[in-house]
Every structure is written in structure tokens, then in C-alpha cells.
Scaffold this active site. Sequence first.
Site, mmCIF file in Angstrom:
data_model
loop_
_atom_site.group_PDB
_atom_site.id
_atom_site.type_symbol
_atom_site.label_atom_id
_atom_site.label_comp_id
_atom_site.label_asym_id
_atom_site.label_seq_id
_atom_site.Cartn_x
_atom_site.Cartn_y
_atom_site.Cartn_z
ATOM 1 N N ARG A 156 0.818 -1.221 0.000
ATOM 2 C CA ARG A 156 0.000 0.000 0.000
ATOM 3 C C ARG A 156 0.852 1.272 0.000
ATOM 4 N NH1 ARG A 156 -4.954 -2.060 3.850
ATOM 5 N NH2 ARG A 156 -6.279 -2.617 2.110
ATOM 6 N N LYS A 318 -18.521 -18.400 1.274
ATOM 7 C CA LYS A 318 -19.991 -18.423 1.358
ATOM 8 C C LYS A 318 -20.674 -17.733 0.193
ATOM 9 C CE LYS A 318 -20.177 -18.258 6.379
ATOM 10 N NZ LYS A 318 -20.546 -17.420 7.504
ATOM 11 N N GLY A 474 -10.306 -8.998 -1.460
ATOM 12 C CA GLY A 474 -10.018 -9.960 -0.403
ATOM 13 C C GLY A 474 -9.018 -11.050 -0.704
ATOM 14 N N GLY A 497 -13.069 -4.256 0.064
ATOM 15 C CA GLY A 497 -14.467 -3.825 0.047
ATOM 16 C C GLY A 497 -14.721 -2.773 -1.025
HETATM 17 P P1 AMP Z 1 -14.065 -14.999 1.076
HETATM 18 O O1 AMP Z 1 -13.492 -14.023 2.058
HETATM 19 O O2 AMP Z 1 -15.534 -15.160 1.166
HETATM 20 O O3 AMP Z 1 -13.581 -14.744 -0.323
HETATM 21 O O4 AMP Z 1 -13.536 -16.401 1.522
HETATM 22 C C1 AMP Z 1 -12.190 -16.722 1.553
HETATM 23 C C2 AMP Z 1 -12.028 -17.959 2.347
HETATM 24 O O5 AMP Z 1 -12.748 -18.995 1.743
HETATM 25 C C3 AMP Z 1 -10.609 -18.413 2.410
HETATM 26 O O6 AMP Z 1 -10.138 -18.258 3.717
HETATM 27 C C4 AMP Z 1 -10.680 -19.882 2.030
HETATM 28 O O7 AMP Z 1 -9.979 -20.729 2.895
HETATM 29 C C5 AMP Z 1 -12.162 -20.185 2.162
HETATM 30 N N1 AMP Z 1 -12.560 -21.327 1.354
HETATM 31 C C6 AMP Z 1 -12.290 -21.567 0.078
HETATM 32 N N2 AMP Z 1 -12.771 -22.767 -0.308
HETATM 33 C C7 AMP Z 1 -13.364 -23.308 0.787
HETATM 34 C C8 AMP Z 1 -14.021 -24.535 1.045
HETATM 35 N N3 AMP Z 1 -14.186 -25.441 0.082
HETATM 36 N N4 AMP Z 1 -14.484 -24.748 2.281
HETATM 37 C C9 AMP Z 1 -14.330 -23.820 3.244
HETATM 38 N N5 AMP Z 1 -13.712 -22.640 3.059
HETATM 39 C C10 AMP Z 1 -13.233 -22.386 1.846
#
Ligand code: AMP
Length: 516
Positions: A156, A318, A474, A497
Amino acid sequence: MNSTTKSASIEKSIYQVIDQAQFCHLRLCSGEIIDHVQGFLINPINQENNRFVVFTQKDSGFLKQLNPGSQSEISFVHSGKYYLNEDAQKKAPVYFIESVKKVNHNPSAIESQLGFDRIIGNRLQPGLDFTGQKVVVRVDFNVPLDEQFNVTDPTRILAAKPTIDFILQNGGSCVLVSHLGRPKGKESRYSLKHIVSKVSESLQKPIKFHEDCIGSKAVSTAQDLEKGEILMMENLRFYKEETSGDKEFARELAKLGSIYVNDAFGTAHRAHASTTVMAQYFGRKKYFGKLLESELLATEKVIKTGKPPVVVILGGAKVSTKIPILESMMQIADHIIVGGGMVYTFKKALGGKIGNSICEDKYLDYCLKVLQKAKKLGVEIHLPIDTLAGDSFSNDANRKEFPSDQIGEQFEGMDSGPQTLEYFISIINKCQTILWNGPIGVFEFPNFAQGTMRIGQAIGQRTRQGAFSLVGGGDSVSAVKQFNLAQQMSYVSTGGGAMLESLEGKTLPGIKALLE
Ligand code: AMP
């Protein structure tokens, strides 16, 4: 072909394209090439028969002299706006348009209120003279620190260098304001004094530091700056008025200089005192920093002028957190690849067996609706075929491959299987524009990191072949850094974000404030 014949044949092709689509790519042929996309000024000189001429403004400093006959490709929006007055048009050189290509998808479906064209006047562009001016620069120096307060990732800080260099080279001095972490009051562990030496090393310049960000001492220290000097103020968030967007606090901050530059893309989605509110106290003397400009341009290259086919790779844990981006990307993408933990809500909704995989039962219906909607919009959604699963959520879990909709009861899906990767990569390989948001698997565990790494490598390879790739939001950004792939991407966003909200088509408060 002489230029008259060329322009006659070109008019015909433009005529055809303008009839069909609002968004086009033009290939221009001239003796000069323009520095950057936003250097072009496009004017529909005759709306009735749709003749277009592309102008450039000689004095704007946009032009670079290159070899005669060189080519440049640009994108433009047929907005019918006039950028030049008649007098300027007469002086401006005309560029002949060599070819026109229609963009198939429909970017106008995303109503981003901020077209990149709107920031042209507020850019840090050649010709600006900051001699004797103290320029308050809102930077995002919210960098990670280790236990000994060493900066572990200076990305950054380095990202703000072009803006700071520009101001200094054009006669100004810089007053840097930033936040660090989420302090509750004046907590010394969040002091920006910890990063002064790293900032100095990164910018290759001495840095002065003041232990407050407002007050008469702060103002006089800023006023005493000599041309070419840099002063960094203490953490803005030592005052709760920063995040509450307090007007009085913003007015105090504005006393630090006569010009305001916002280069803190990472916080541009927050209506805080330093990112948004203080802009109003500078009249017209406010500018987009170069980082902010690059981030906006990169976003537009996907959501507005992305060359088709466009693929959006969505991963992460999610579905629920990805709904806004999924909805907006359905409007512009030709392909959406779904990876990561969110896969299993889709698979369960389709009747699959997902074992212990992460799943949001509340969103089963939503997933089915997304699939239906995508079909209607002509967007292909690609789900995994096979899955690498583990018998616990740990790096040392026993691993086994399953078809993604027949996962064993004791197992949970943690990465993409080999067939899936081959399939996903084949989609990436046929696309010209790539957006990647969210890891494909639990990449933090080396035993489940292959999928994310291979997808990153494939994007890098496709970028080398000429595609535009943006990694934004992210954990996919952390992943490209972890796998040393950042250099291979066209653009890696510095804002999580903020990038997500931009991609959703929102105008960020920090950006709006610069235009008001
Ligand atoms: P996000 O911040 O929603 O983009 O989520 C990122 C996180 O999703 C990372 O820490 C990954 O470890 C997690 N992730 C990716 N694939 C999976 C999975 N199959 N099961 C659980 N967590 C996951």
C-alpha cells in the site's frame, strides 16, 4: 491506403457498429499514440449520420510522440457527450479510425454512475503546477505489522508512490494523512510513527512526522514545509470523529493544505472525514490520486469496456457474501466460474450429496434462482465436476477425490479436483477479460492450495496472451501474493471492500466527493 480512402471505409464500419451497440472498441491509426485510454476525446460530430471523429487535445499533455504509423486500441462509450468546444475541435488533430469491433455483452446494464470519462478533469495530469502548495494526500497506509511493528507488506505504501512523486515533481510538498488499524482512542501500538522508516525507504525520501493530525501545531508544521518535503501526520483514527465523518474534524484536517488529493482506494467506500467529508473544503482544488485512477480504470476495463468473452471467477467461503457481486456480474459476464466453499450450496440445491462441506441452507433456493436467471441472460455458470475433500478441516486431513455432488459423509470439499481444474482452465483460455474474486479452495492449507494456485497460473498465462485480468477483493489478492503471481496479472486491486462495491456498480462516497 491513403488517409481519405481509409476514413471513407472506416465511416462505413462505424456506421454498422453504432447501429448495433453502444460499446465499441476502435483501433486507431495515426502518427501518434495516446498515453492512456482517458486521453481520447471522442466527439460525435454529426449525430444524424453517426459519423465519428476522434480528437485529442494537443495541450493536455496526453500525447506521446511515437513512430508514424503506430497503432493504438481504445474503448469508448457512445454517450453523445461533447468534450471539446467548437474552437478546440478546429485545433485538434483528427485520428483516422482503422477498425471497429462491437462488444457483444451489455455493460450498460450495470448502472455505474461514475464513468471514467467523468474524472478526466480531476486527474493528476501533466501541466498542473503545485509550486509552493501544501497538498493534503489521503493515503491508505493501513499496512500489516508484526509484533515488533515491522511492516510485513509495504504494497500500500508503494502504491501511493506515483501520486507523491507527481506532487513533488510538480513543485508541491505532501502532507500525508492515513489511518492504521482500528484503535480505540490514542493507542500507541497503532501509531503511524512505527512505519515512518518503511515509508521513507519505500518512497526513497526523508519523511517528517507529526504526533497529531489536527491542531495549531499540526497546521503550522504543515505550513512550514519546504518545496519537495513530505510530512506524515499521526493516525486519523485516534479521533472517533474520523470514522463518524464529523464535519468540524474534517474542517480542521482541511487546514493542513490548500489542495486535496485522495489516493486511498481501500477506504474510498467509507464516508469518513478524511476520505469524503473534507473534500468539500477545497472547492475545485481536489484530485483523484494516481492509485484511485488506476483502480477505477481497471474496474471499468471489466464492467464497462471488457472485451468479450468475459469470465468472472468467484470463489471464497460463502454464497451469502457474494450475492451482490454475483448479481452484478451476471449482467456483464459471458461465463461465471463458481469455486471455493460456495460451490456446495449450489450442489446441494441441485440435489447433490455434499458430506460435511460448508453449506448455507438458507440460500438453496437462491442458488437455483441464480442458475435460472443466468440461463435467461445467456450467462454460462460453470460448477465443479470433481472435488478434493478432506476428513477434517485441517491441512493434515486425509484427502480423497469425489465427484462434486457425491462427497462421502465424513468428508468436506476443500479444493477443486483435477477434472474441474482442466475444465475451468479451458474456459479461462478462451476469454479476453478475466475477473477473479475469491479463492477456489482452502488455499491457506498447502495440501488444498493446488486449485487456487493453478487457476492463478492459468490467468497469468492468459494475461500474457493478451487478456485483461483483474484480481479484486479480499482473499484472491492474498492468494496471488502467496503464489508470487501478482506480477502476472494485469491489475491486482489494493482495495477489498472498495473494489467489490465498485464492481457492483456503486459510486463510492470518496469518489463522489471529488466530483462535487
Ligand atoms: P471470502 O473471504 O468469502 O472470499 O472467503 C475466503 C475464504 O474462503 C478463504 O479463507 C478460504 O480458505 C475459504 N474457502 C475456500 N474454499 C473453501 C471450502 N471449500 N471450504 C471452506 N472454506 C473455503
